[in-house]
Each structure stands twice: as C-alpha cells, then as structure tokens.
Design a protein around this motif. Structure first.
Motif, PDB file in Angstrom:
ATOM      1  N   GLU A  53      14.409 -17.691  -2.048  1.00  0.00           N
ATOM      2  CA  GLU A  53      15.511 -18.607  -2.329  1.00  0.00           C
ATOM      3  C   GLU A  53      16.794 -17.771  -2.273  1.00  0.00           C
ATOM      4  OE1 GLU A  53      14.862 -21.906  -2.460  1.00  0.00           O
ATOM      5  OE2 GLU A  53      12.698 -21.789  -2.659  1.00  0.00           O
ATOM      6  N   ASP A  54      17.433 -17.466  -3.403  1.00  0.00           N
ATOM      7  CA  ASP A  54      18.657 -16.659  -3.393  1.00  0.00           C
ATOM      8  C   ASP A  54      18.494 -15.323  -4.122  1.00  0.00           C
ATOM      9  OD1 ASP A  54      20.200 -18.592  -1.996  1.00  0.00           O
ATOM     10  OD2 ASP A  54      20.429 -19.733  -3.844  1.00  0.00           O
ATOM     11  N   GLU A  55      17.262 -14.976  -4.493  1.00  0.00           N
ATOM     12  CA  GLU A  55      17.025 -13.758  -5.275  1.00  0.00           C
ATOM     13  C   GLU A  55      16.437 -12.649  -4.401  1.00  0.00           C
ATOM     14  OE1 GLU A  55      14.494 -12.392  -9.245  1.00  0.00           O
ATOM     15  OE2 GLU A  55      14.497 -14.485  -8.631  1.00  0.00           O
ATOM     16  N   VAL A  56      16.985 -11.443  -4.520  1.00  0.00           N
ATOM     17  CA  VAL A  56      16.471 -10.291  -3.783  1.00  0.00           C
ATOM     18  C   VAL A  56      15.468  -9.556  -4.675  1.00  0.00           C
ATOM     19  CG1 VAL A  56      17.052  -8.102  -2.649  1.00  0.00           C
ATOM     20  CG2 VAL A  56      18.618 -10.051  -2.479  1.00  0.00           C
ATOM     21  N   VAL A  57      14.251  -9.369  -4.141  1.00  0.00           N
ATOM     22  CA  VAL A  57      13.178  -8.700  -4.875  1.00  0.00           C
ATOM     23  C   VAL A  57      12.671  -7.563  -3.998  1.00  0.00           C
ATOM     24  CG1 VAL A  57      10.855  -8.974  -5.856  1.00  0.00           C
ATOM     25  CG2 VAL A  57      12.514 -10.852  -6.032  1.00  0.00           C
ATOM     26  N   THR A  58      12.489  -6.370  -4.574  1.00  0.00           N
ATOM     27  CA  THR A  58      11.935  -5.235  -3.848  1.00  0.00           C
ATOM     28  C   THR A  58      10.632  -4.820  -4.515  1.00  0.00           C
ATOM     29  OG1 THR A  58      14.141  -4.464  -3.208  1.00  0.00           O
ATOM     30  CG2 THR A  58      12.349  -2.866  -3.080  1.00  0.00           C
ATOM     31  N   GLN A  93       2.405  -2.516  -6.110  1.00  0.00           N
ATOM     32  CA  GLN A  93       2.836  -3.810  -6.631  1.00  0.00           C
ATOM     33  C   GLN A  93       2.402  -4.930  -5.694  1.00  0.00           C
ATOM     34  OE1 GLN A  93       7.130  -2.974  -7.129  1.00  0.00           O
ATOM     35  NE2 GLN A  93       6.769  -3.284  -9.320  1.00  0.00           N
ATOM     36  N   SER A  94       2.300  -6.132  -6.256  1.00  0.00           N
ATOM     37  CA  SER A  94       1.941  -7.298  -5.460  1.00  0.00           C
ATOM     38  C   SER A  94       2.770  -8.492  -5.910  1.00  0.00           C
ATOM     39  CB  SER A  94       0.450  -7.600  -5.581  1.00  0.00           C
ATOM     40  OG  SER A  94       0.104  -7.862  -6.928  1.00  0.00           O
ATOM     41  N   ILE A  95       2.771  -9.529  -5.075  1.00  0.00           N
ATOM     42  CA  ILE A  95       3.549 -10.733  -5.358  1.00  0.00           C
ATOM     43  C   ILE A  95       2.841 -11.937  -4.746  1.00  0.00           C
ATOM     44  CG2 ILE A  95       4.972 -10.518  -3.267  1.00  0.00           C
ATOM     45  CD1 ILE A  95       7.379 -11.499  -4.947  1.00  0.00           C
ATOM     46  N   LYS A  96       2.991 -13.075  -5.387  1.00  0.00           N
ATOM     47  CA  LYS A  96       2.562 -14.356  -4.821  1.00  0.00           C
ATOM     48  C   LYS A  96       3.817 -15.195  -4.637  1.00  0.00           C
ATOM     49  CE  LYS A  96       0.249 -18.711  -5.772  1.00  0.00           C
ATOM     50  NZ  LYS A  96      -0.276 -19.594  -6.830  1.00  0.00           N
ATOM     51  N   ILE A  97       4.015 -15.683  -3.421  1.00  0.00           N
ATOM     52  CA  ILE A  97       5.129 -16.582  -3.134  1.00  0.00           C
ATOM     53  C   ILE A  97       4.524 -17.945  -2.817  1.00  0.00           C
ATOM     54  CG2 ILE A  97       7.111 -17.056  -1.673  1.00  0.00           C
ATOM     55  CD1 ILE A  97       7.350 -13.994  -1.305  1.00  0.00           C
ATOM     56  N   GLU A  98       4.906 -18.931  -3.604  1.00  0.00           N
ATOM     57  CA  GLU A  98       4.318 -20.257  -3.474  1.00  0.00           C
ATOM     58  C   GLU A  98       4.773 -20.960  -2.208  1.00  0.00           C
ATOM     59  OE1 GLU A  98       4.924 -22.467  -7.094  1.00  0.00           O
ATOM     60  OE2 GLU A  98       4.026 -20.865  -8.300  1.00  0.00           O
ATOM     61  N   LYS A  99       3.886 -21.805  -1.675  1.00  0.00           N
ATOM     62  CA  LYS A  99       4.201 -22.570  -0.464  1.00  0.00           C
ATOM     63  C   LYS A  99       5.463 -23.395  -0.682  1.00  0.00           C
ATOM     64  CE  LYS A  99       1.015 -26.304  -1.562  1.00  0.00           C
ATOM     65  NZ  LYS A  99      -0.197 -26.983  -1.179  1.00  0.00           N
ATOM     66  N   ASN A 100       6.125 -23.702   0.421  1.00  0.00           N
ATOM     67  CA  ASN A 100       7.366 -24.485   0.429  1.00  0.00           C
ATOM     68  C   ASN A 100       8.518 -23.771  -0.282  1.00  0.00           C
ATOM     69  OD1 ASN A 100       6.040 -26.631   1.833  1.00  0.00           O
ATOM     70  ND2 ASN A 100       5.155 -27.265  -0.121  1.00  0.00           N
ATOM     71  N   THR A 101       8.476 -22.434  -0.285  1.00  0.00           N
ATOM     72  CA  THR A 101       9.554 -21.609  -0.838  1.00  0.00           C
ATOM     73  C   THR A 101      10.254 -20.913   0.325  1.00  0.00           C
ATOM     74  OG1 THR A 101       8.311 -21.221  -2.881  1.00  0.00           O
ATOM     75  CG2 THR A 101      10.082 -19.670  -2.376  1.00  0.00           C
ATOM     76  N   ARG A 102      11.573 -20.995   0.361  1.00  0.00           N
ATOM     77  CA  ARG A 102      12.339 -20.318   1.421  1.00  0.00           C
ATOM     78  C   ARG A 102      12.355 -18.821   1.132  1.00  0.00           C
ATOM     79  NH1 ARG A 102      18.069 -19.306   2.809  1.00  0.00           N
ATOM     80  NH2 ARG A 102      18.220 -19.459   5.083  1.00  0.00           N
ATOM     81  N   VAL A 103      11.936 -18.034   2.143  1.00  0.00           N
ATOM     82  CA  VAL A 103      11.791 -16.593   1.942  1.00  0.00           C
ATOM     83  C   VAL A 103      12.129 -15.841   3.228  1.00  0.00           C
ATOM     84  CG1 VAL A 103       9.313 -16.672   2.499  1.00  0.00           C
ATOM     85  CG2 VAL A 103      10.195 -14.782   1.128  1.00  0.00           C
ATOM     86  N   GLN A 104      12.649 -14.632   3.053  1.00  0.00           N
ATOM     87  CA  GLN A 104      12.827 -13.724   4.178  1.00  0.00           C
ATOM     88  C   GLN A 104      12.200 -12.390   3.801  1.00  0.00           C
ATOM     89  OE1 GLN A 104      16.364 -11.490   4.837  1.00  0.00           O
ATOM     90  NE2 GLN A 104      16.262 -11.749   7.041  1.00  0.00           N
ATOM     91  N   ILE A 122       0.838  -1.203   0.000  1.00  0.00           N
ATOM     92  CA  ILE A 122       0.000   0.000   0.000  1.00  0.00           C
ATOM     93  C   ILE A 122       0.873   1.252   0.000  1.00  0.00           C
ATOM     94  CG2 ILE A 122      -1.735   1.312   1.303  1.00  0.00           C
ATOM     95  CD1 ILE A 122      -2.629  -1.466   2.454  1.00  0.00           C
ATOM     96  N   LYS A 123       1.876   1.286   0.898  1.00  0.00           N
ATOM     97  CA  LYS A 123       2.796   2.431   1.018  1.00  0.00           C
ATOM     98  C   LYS A 123       4.186   1.915   1.322  1.00  0.00           C
ATOM     99  CE  LYS A 123       1.614   5.756   3.819  1.00  0.00           C
ATOM    100  NZ  LYS A 123       1.023   6.518   4.939  1.00  0.00           N
ATOM    101  N   GLY A 124       5.194   2.633   0.827  1.00  0.00           N
ATOM    102  CA  GLY A 124       6.572   2.278   1.128  1.00  0.00           C
ATOM    103  C   GLY A 124       7.085   1.164   0.238  1.00  0.00           C
ATOM    104  N   LYS A 125       8.127   0.475   0.719  1.00  0.00           N
ATOM    105  CA  LYS A 125       8.767  -0.616  -0.017  1.00  0.00           C
ATOM    106  C   LYS A 125       9.023  -1.776   0.947  1.00  0.00           C
ATOM    107  CE  LYS A 125      12.261   1.951  -1.485  1.00  0.00           C
ATOM    108  NZ  LYS A 125      13.460   2.392  -2.196  1.00  0.00           N
ATOM    109  N   LYS A 126       9.079  -2.972   0.389  1.00  0.00           N
ATOM    110  CA  LYS A 126       9.366  -4.177   1.181  1.00  0.00           C
ATOM    111  C   LYS A 126      10.326  -5.041   0.384  1.00  0.00           C
ATOM    112  CE  LYS A 126       7.074  -7.982   3.573  1.00  0.00           C
ATOM    113  NZ  LYS A 126       5.825  -8.735   3.721  1.00  0.00           N
ATOM    114  N   GLN A 127      11.306  -5.607   1.091  1.00  0.00           N
ATOM    115  CA  GLN A 127      12.290  -6.468   0.443  1.00  0.00           C
ATOM    116  C   GLN A 127      11.983  -7.926   0.746  1.00  0.00           C
ATOM    117  OE1 GLN A 127      16.648  -5.571   0.253  1.00  0.00           O
ATOM    118  NE2 GLN A 127      16.731  -7.313   1.659  1.00  0.00           N
ATOM    119  N   PHE A 128      12.146  -8.763  -0.258  1.00  0.00           N
ATOM    120  CA  PHE A 128      11.965 -10.203  -0.156  1.00  0.00           C
ATOM    121  C   PHE A 128      13.250 -10.865  -0.623  1.00  0.00           C
ATOM    122  CE2 PHE A 128       8.103  -8.065  -1.259  1.00  0.00           C
ATOM    123  CZ  PHE A 128       7.057  -8.725  -0.636  1.00  0.00           C
ATOM    124  N   ILE A 129      13.750 -11.828   0.126  1.00  0.00           N
ATOM    125  CA  ILE A 129      14.798 -12.700  -0.397  1.00  0.00           C
ATOM    126  C   ILE A 129      14.105 -14.038  -0.615  1.00  0.00           C
ATOM    127  CG2 ILE A 129      17.034 -13.800  -0.032  1.00  0.00           C
ATOM    128  CD1 ILE A 129      17.750 -11.463   1.842  1.00  0.00           C
TER     129      ILE A 129
END
Length: 122
Positions: free
Chosen positions: A73-78, A83-94, A64-71
């Motif tokens: 597996e080994d990829e950094v996504v901001t 914007q929106s994202i779907k992260i599938e179950k059984n995926t390693r994420v931070q 909604i506001k600001g930015k969020k970082q996702f790691i």
C-alpha cells in the motif's frame, strides 16, 4: 506396488525473465500444473524492481540471503535474511532490491502464481 505419497523436485522450471532475476519454480502452474500452490526459489540482483501489482493470491516470502524491499500500500518494509512476511491477496505491493547485494529468497503463493492473477501495473 504401492504408489508414492511424495514428490521430490530436482528439476524446477526456470522462468524466463528480462530483468536479471532468477526464478526456479519447484511446484506450481509452470512446473507441474498445480494451481493451488506455487513454491519458487528466486535471486533478485542489486537494483532490481518490479512494477506495482495487486495479486489475487496470498504471497509468503522467506529471505535466505540479502535484503528485499516491499512497498505495501503506502508503507515501505525491508526484510533481511531469516525474516519472512505474508502479504494478503488483493493488496497493492511492489517488490524490489535497491541494495548492493543480491537477495535470495523463497516465494510461496496460495493459490499458485499466475500472470492472469498478478495484475501488474504498466
């Protein structure tokens, strides 16, 4: 009287946290016992982060506001507002907010978020 076929949520469950993040669950395990879906409104303060996790649920995030970082597996996504994202179950994420402003977002989990299903690393 005909039963209502809708539910208005104006009293979400405030999830207690120790990391400064605000979590208001509108629907889900903590609010109404629904284990099929959880919908939460969150605000992550600047500098916030969580440990890596490998959840047993799909997680959708809408910024909604600001930015969020996702790691993921080994990829950094901001992601940023709109914007929106779907992260599938059984995926390693931070998840983190290493930025200077708070990040406000919605998180939807299918099935619902549960500490038994999130599998956070120590």
């Amino acid at each position: 009287m005909k039963p209502k076929k809708y539910t208005i949520q104006d009293n979400p469950f405030f999830v207690p946290t120790t990391d400064g993040k605000t979590i208001k669950e509108h629907f889900g395990n903590a609010t109404n016992g629904d284990s099929q879906i959880s919908i939460a409104h969150m605000i992550a303060p600047p500098g916030w982060s969580e440990p890596f996790q490998t959840p047993e649920f799909d997680e959708y995030t809408f910024i909604i506001k600001g930015k969020k970082q996702f790691i993921i597996e080994d990829e950094v996504v901001t992601l940023q507002a709109g914007q929106s994202i779907k992260i599938e179950k059984n995926t390693r994420v931070q998840y983190s907010n290493p930025f200077t402003e708070a990040c406000e977002y919605l998180a939807i989990c299918l099935p619902a978020f549960s500490m038994d299903l999130v599998h956070r690393e120590d």
